[in-house]
Design an enzyme around this catalytic site. Structure first.
Site, mmCIF file in Angstrom:
data_model
loop_
_atom_site.group_PDB
_atom_site.id
_atom_site.type_symbol
_atom_site.label_atom_id
_atom_site.label_comp_id
_atom_site.label_asym_id
_atom_site.label_seq_id
_atom_site.Cartn_x
_atom_site.Cartn_y
_atom_site.Cartn_z
ATOM 1 N N SER A 30 0.818 -1.216 0.000
ATOM 2 C CA SER A 30 0.000 0.000 0.000
ATOM 3 C C SER A 30 0.854 1.268 0.000
ATOM 4 C CB SER A 30 -0.883 -0.008 1.249
ATOM 5 O OG SER A 30 -1.603 1.196 1.339
ATOM 6 N N LYS A 54 -3.548 2.233 -2.246
ATOM 7 C CA LYS A 54 -3.224 3.333 -1.339
ATOM 8 C C LYS A 54 -4.320 3.375 -0.271
ATOM 9 C CE LYS A 54 -1.579 7.011 0.501
ATOM 10 N NZ LYS A 54 -0.460 6.806 1.447
ATOM 11 N N ALA A 79 6.167 11.232 4.749
ATOM 12 C CA ALA A 79 5.094 11.698 5.634
ATOM 13 C C ALA A 79 3.987 12.213 4.723
ATOM 14 C CB ALA A 79 5.595 12.779 6.569
ATOM 15 N N CYS A 139 -0.414 3.880 10.877
ATOM 16 C CA CYS A 139 0.301 4.911 10.129
ATOM 17 C C CYS A 139 0.985 5.893 11.074
ATOM 18 C CB CYS A 139 -0.622 5.668 9.185
ATOM 19 S SG CYS A 139 0.343 6.801 8.174
HETATM 20 C C1 LIG Z 1 5.221 6.611 0.164
HETATM 21 C C2 LIG Z 1 4.612 5.546 1.041
HETATM 22 C C3 LIG Z 1 3.237 5.573 1.292
HETATM 23 C C4 LIG Z 1 2.653 4.585 2.104
HETATM 24 N N1 LIG Z 1 1.296 4.605 2.323
HETATM 25 C C5 LIG Z 1 0.720 3.608 3.054
HETATM 26 C C6 LIG Z 1 -0.701 3.563 3.233
HETATM 27 O O1 LIG Z 1 -1.454 4.389 2.706
HETATM 28 N N2 LIG Z 1 -1.213 2.561 3.988
HETATM 29 C C7 LIG Z 1 -0.420 1.602 4.571
HETATM 30 O O2 LIG Z 1 -0.931 0.690 5.240
HETATM 31 N N3 LIG Z 1 0.921 1.603 4.387
HETATM 32 C C8 LIG Z 1 1.503 2.579 3.655
HETATM 33 N N4 LIG Z 1 2.858 2.591 3.464
HETATM 34 C C9 LIG Z 1 3.693 1.524 4.088
HETATM 35 C C10 LIG Z 1 4.044 0.418 3.094
HETATM 36 O O3 LIG Z 1 2.892 -0.230 2.613
HETATM 37 C C11 LIG Z 1 4.991 -0.617 3.747
HETATM 38 O O4 LIG Z 1 4.351 -1.181 4.869
HETATM 39 C C12 LIG Z 1 6.305 0.029 4.200
HETATM 40 O O5 LIG Z 1 6.765 0.990 3.273
HETATM 41 C C13 LIG Z 1 7.409 -1.022 4.417
HETATM 42 O O6 LIG Z 1 7.682 -1.732 3.237
HETATM 43 P P1 LIG Z 1 8.895 -1.352 2.221
HETATM 44 O O7 LIG Z 1 10.128 -1.210 3.063
HETATM 45 O O8 LIG Z 1 8.936 -2.480 1.252
HETATM 46 O O9 LIG Z 1 8.515 -0.042 1.588
HETATM 47 C C14 LIG Z 1 3.462 3.567 2.666
HETATM 48 C C15 LIG Z 1 4.850 3.542 2.404
HETATM 49 C C16 LIG Z 1 5.422 4.515 1.595
HETATM 50 C C17 LIG Z 1 6.910 4.447 1.322
#
Ligand SMILES: Cc1cc2nc3c(=O)[nH]c(=O)nc-3n(C[C@H](O)[C@H](O)[C@H](O)COP(=O)(O)O)c2cc1C
Length: 308
Positions: A30, A54, A79, A139
């Site tokens: 997401s 998202k 953020a 979050c």
């Molecule tokens: C730009 C961005 C936006 C994110 N938005 C959400 C979100 O809307 N809902 C959510 O549950 N996680 C959100 N996340 C968290 C990611 O889904 C994931 O849990 C986190 O980035 C760790 O995984 P990664 O290291 O592979 O990015 C977001 C992460 C990033 C980088």
């Protein structure tokens, strides 16, 4: 290490979460994959196990003011503040186009109160194309974001209320910014979660020494990417031993080797987030890499990977 696509598909990469079959264990995470459609010019969505949208809320949100992203060593801080088009627009503008793809859709959602979580879950449950709900209680970038996900009693309250209004597969996304992720995992399981996503981003900060101010307008942000992988892996290991429901491993997965590590640590599926920003085809390359690895190691079912 680049791996060419597998020559045959003798390995069964499919995974079942209750009634729901995923073609393979690789999902896009997401917030890093829009509403799926944004990636269709880069990859074939049908090659994925699925993706998580998202984070959706009842009303559209513009999110936090900028700057809201910055690269760090081995990762990034964001953020965004849960900017999204809102559930109504998702249903009318995105869902009809998602009908063209045969991949699992997890609707990631959140609310600012228990009642908002319930209402959002109700609306999304009515959408046939949505296969599962992924409830974000973790979050770090909104004022109330960690409020629901930090303590077992709060988790139990909000998850059990949502459980009552949905028959969809209910995935609860946990926060890593806690004392005991296992206690929170058990609370979500007791409240009726079907699976857990482990985990969200870690609270982090970046200071601009020229301006002597925090770089992000929100001051702190969520750290993601390779920097958090070892921590996420340990939390997947811990939670998958604490509960009987399946765990989806998330955090810094950038290669098929990373994904295999998570499957070995106890994850049934994995999600790929930040890596999509570096290579929009990261997810499909990870699928192919896992398949080739299984062929080479003569693994016919993914469960054989979970050795611990
Ligand atoms: C730009 C961005 C936006 C994110 N938005 C959400 C979100 O809307 N809902 C959510 O549950 N996680 C959100 N996340 C968290 C990611 O889904 C994931 O849990 C986190 O980035 C760790 O995984 P990664 O290291 O592979 O990015 C977001 C992460 C990033 C980088």
């Amino acid at each position: 290490m680049e791996i060419p696509p597998g020559k045959n598909e003798s390995v069964d990469l499919s995974v079942n979460l209750k009634h729901l079959r995923f073609r393979n264990p690789v999902l896009a995470a997401s917030g890093t994959f829009g509403y799926g459609l944004e990636y269709t010019s880069f990859i074939d969505l049908n090659e994925l196990g699925g993706f998580s949208t998202k984070g959706l809320s009842l009303k559209p949100r513009i999110g936090n003011p900028g700057p809201r992203m910055i690269e760090t060593s081995s990762g990034m801080l964001n953020a965004i503040g849960l900017e999204n088009i809102g559930i109504e627009a998702f249903i009318h503008e995105k869902v009809p186009r998602l009908a063209n793809y045969d991949t699992r859709v997890l609707a990631n959602f959140f609310g600012e109160s228990v009642n908002e979580y319930v209402e959002a879950a109700q609306s999304l449950s009515e959408v046939e194309r949505v296969d599962a709900l992924e409830m974000n209680i973790s979050c770090p970038n909104v004022s109330d974001g960690l409020h629901f996900g930090s303590y077992p009693d709060r988790i139990e309250e909000v998850v059990s209320r949502v459980r009552k209004v949905t028959n969809k597969l209910l995935v609860v996304k946990l926060s890593p910014n806690v004392t005991s992720i296992s206690d929170n995992a058990k609370a979500a399981e007791a409240a009726g979660a079907d699976a857990l996503s482990v985990a969200n981003t870690h609270v982090g900060m970046f200071i601009d020494i020229e301006t002597r101010k925090p770089y992000l307008a929100n001051k702190t942000g969520g750290l993601s990417g390779p920097a958090i992988k070892p921590i996420a892996l340990a939390q997947v290991f811990q939670t998958s031993r604490a509960v009987d429901i399946p765990v989806i491993g998330i955090g810094g997965i950038s290669s098929w080797q990373d994904a295999v590590e998570f499957l070995m640590a106890g994850a049934k599926l994995v999600q790929v987030g930040t890596a999509n920003f570096i290579d929009p085809a990261a997810t499909v390359k990870i699928v192919r890499g896992i398949r080739n690895y299984c062929e080479k190691e003569r693994i016919s079912k993914l469960d054989e990977l979970n050795l611990l």
